[in-house]
Structure formats: structure tokens, C-alpha cells
Design a protein around this motif. Sequence first.
Motif, short mmCIF file in Angstrom:
data_model
loop_
_atom_site.label_atom_id
_atom_site.label_comp_id
_atom_site.label_asym_id
_atom_site.label_seq_id
_atom_site.Cartn_x
_atom_site.Cartn_y
_atom_site.Cartn_z
N ASP A 101 -2.84 5.31 2.22
CA ASP A 101 -3.71 4.36 2.91
C ASP A 101 -3.58 4.46 4.43
O ASP A 101 -4.39 3.88 5.15
N VAL A 102 -2.58 5.20 4.91
CA VAL A 102 -2.40 5.38 6.34
C VAL A 102 -3.01 6.69 6.81
O VAL A 102 -3.75 6.72 7.80
N ALA B 119 -2.18 -1.18 7.14
CA ALA B 119 -1.56 -1.03 5.82
C ALA B 119 -0.47 -2.07 5.59
O ALA B 119 -0.33 -2.60 4.47
N SER C 74 -9.16 5.88 6.85
CA SER C 74 -8.26 4.89 7.45
C SER C 74 -8.08 5.16 8.94
O SER C 74 -8.08 4.23 9.76
N THR D 220 5.50 5.66 4.04
CA THR D 220 5.32 4.57 5.01
C THR D 220 6.61 4.30 5.76
O THR D 220 6.60 4.09 6.98
N PRO E 279 0.83 -1.20 0.00
CA PRO E 279 0.00 0.00 0.00
C PRO E 279 0.87 1.26 0.00
O PRO E 279 2.07 1.20 0.26
N THR E 280 0.25 2.38 -0.32
CA THR E 280 0.95 3.65 -0.27
C THR E 280 0.68 4.33 1.07
O THR E 280 -0.21 3.93 1.83
#
Length: 343
Positions: free
Chosen positions: A12-13, A94, A18, A163, A8-9
Motif C-alpha cells: 500500500d506504500v 498507510a 499510492s 513498512t 496495511p501492507t
Amino acid sequence: MRLVPTPPTFDDVWRFESLLRAFQRARRAKRGRGGEPAFYRDLEDNLLRLSAELRGRTFRPDPYRFFTLWNKKERLVSEASFRDRVVHHALVAALEPTFEARFIRHSYACRKGKGQHVAVQEARRLAGEFPYFLKMDVRHYFDCVSHDVLVGILADCGFDDGTLWLCRTLLANAVVPGLDPGLGLPIGNLTSQIWANVYLDTLDHHVRDERGVGAYLRYMDDMLAFGHDKESLWLLAADVSRFCRERLGLELKVKATVVAPVLEGVPWLGFRVFPGLVRVDGAGRRRFQKKLGASWRRAAVSPVTEDAEVSRGASMCGHLFQADSCALRRATLWRLDMRARRA
């Protein structure tokens, strides 16, 4: 062969959706305490602020609260603030799909559908197929995890810069008292659980894919292998020790490295596993009797206390269902009942 999903990128966090899902997971264990009520009162503003901090990479974790627990041995537990727990849940959500696809089948700690009981039953099956076992344990595992090595493993998995920035930021804040900076994972954190599994996943693949050992189990830093002769198992132990030392900066416990016949009983996760039979080990028996006795005494205080303690006692007995422990449970309950009658 399992397909590894695309990592995921960072989006996504930090996205609001999310973080909202992460808040809902974080509050399950902290409803009404630990900063959850204050965070919930201004939930939307808090999540929007957190999202902006993460997106702009200005997020800074709060200091940990440290306390000591005794479970077989003394452990220093690190408690993150509720705000940081939300971030931990968002990050793990994630990371988890990528690593679930990478983990070997027989890695059992802190994974959905796995756990201690499944690991014990698999050891029971393998004890019936092989005459010898190898038991290994890492020395001071959580204290010795290298942050640089861990970030390198995460980078090799293809996670993006955002991330990796968040992982480095959380690790930089993971300063455990008494340890050098850059070493150690704080016990008690959700991120520490998945990172500890990720760190030894490289060893799992070395043992399974490069050494070709199929009868191999791992529960966090406890490792168990089975074989048809002692010589091959001692060679495996030497190879694992070398890999841990050279690649991961870890050392095995020399006294805990054991090769023996399965007929002597395999010490595994609080049980003694024999071919076709599982016993609770001595420490587990004493712990069960002590905890059940304390629960029994609390239940005698009032009907309200009794209701809570009944489910707790049932849970303790349920844990022992993994072993052939009917006689132990009956004898313990009988002694407690006799004491209550004499009182």
C-alpha cells in the motif's frame, strides 16, 4: 469500543497509485518550488523509479536541509527533499487509519477534525466541571524520542516487515544536529508529526485505561488533567513522570508541572481557560498585536499587497475567536487605525 482496522501492507506504500496520490498531497504546499517543478516534469518516470526503489528496498533518503525559525522559542526545522516528501505522504497514508482507530478521543494534535481550537473548547468545558487542574509538559520532547522505542511500538501494532523497514530507514536518516544517533525526530516533517503522536499514545492509554482518568487531554507533548482534589492530581503527575521515564525515556518539565484551582486560569495552548471564560495569554496578546501591526503596514504599500494582507489579518483575528477576545481585537484595530490616520 472502536474496531482497529487490519494494518496495511508495504504494498500500500510502494504501489504507483499510492505514490501518485502522495505526490498530489505533497505538492499542495510546494507547488512551483522546493523541487516540485523538476519532479513534476518527469512525474511518471520519477514515480516508477521511486516505486521500484521502495519495492526492492534500495530507497535511501536525501539529506535534510536545516534552518531556524522563531516561534515562542528558537526551533531547528528540518526540510526533506520533495522526493522524500512524497514517500512521507505515502507512508503516513498507510499508517494513519490504524492509529486513528487507536488514538484516544482527547488527543488533539495533527488530527483531522481535532486541533488546537477543539482542545481549547474541551478544556473550557472541563474547567466548568472540576475545581482543580494538572498541567504537564515533556522536556525537549522531539529531541528525546528514542528510535528503538518507537520502532518497538510500531512493531507491536502489527505492521509488516516492509513498512517497518521504511520506518527504520527514515528514522536512520533523521539525524538532528547536536543529538546522538538514535534519538530525536526532525521538526517539520509529516512523519515526525504522526510518530510523535504514536509515541505518547502509550501514555494516553495508561492514563485513561489503567489509571481510569477520563478528564485528560493531550496536544502533542502538552498534557492537561482535571480532578476533584489536589492530592489525586499530584499522584497522577508522579505516575506520569515515572511512566515517561521508565517506558519512554522522557522527562517532564519540573517547573511546568502545575496543580492549581481552575479559578486561577488554566494555561493551555496560548490561552488562559477559566470556568465559562477563555482569555488570550500575555504572550499571545503581544504576538497578535505585533503580527497584525506588521500586516497592517504591509497592506499600506499597494492594493495588491492589501488584498493578501486582508485575508491574513482575518485569519489572525479568527484564531482569537476561540477566546472571549472581542475587546482585544477592537482595541488593537482601533489603535492601528488611529496610527494610520496620523501618518
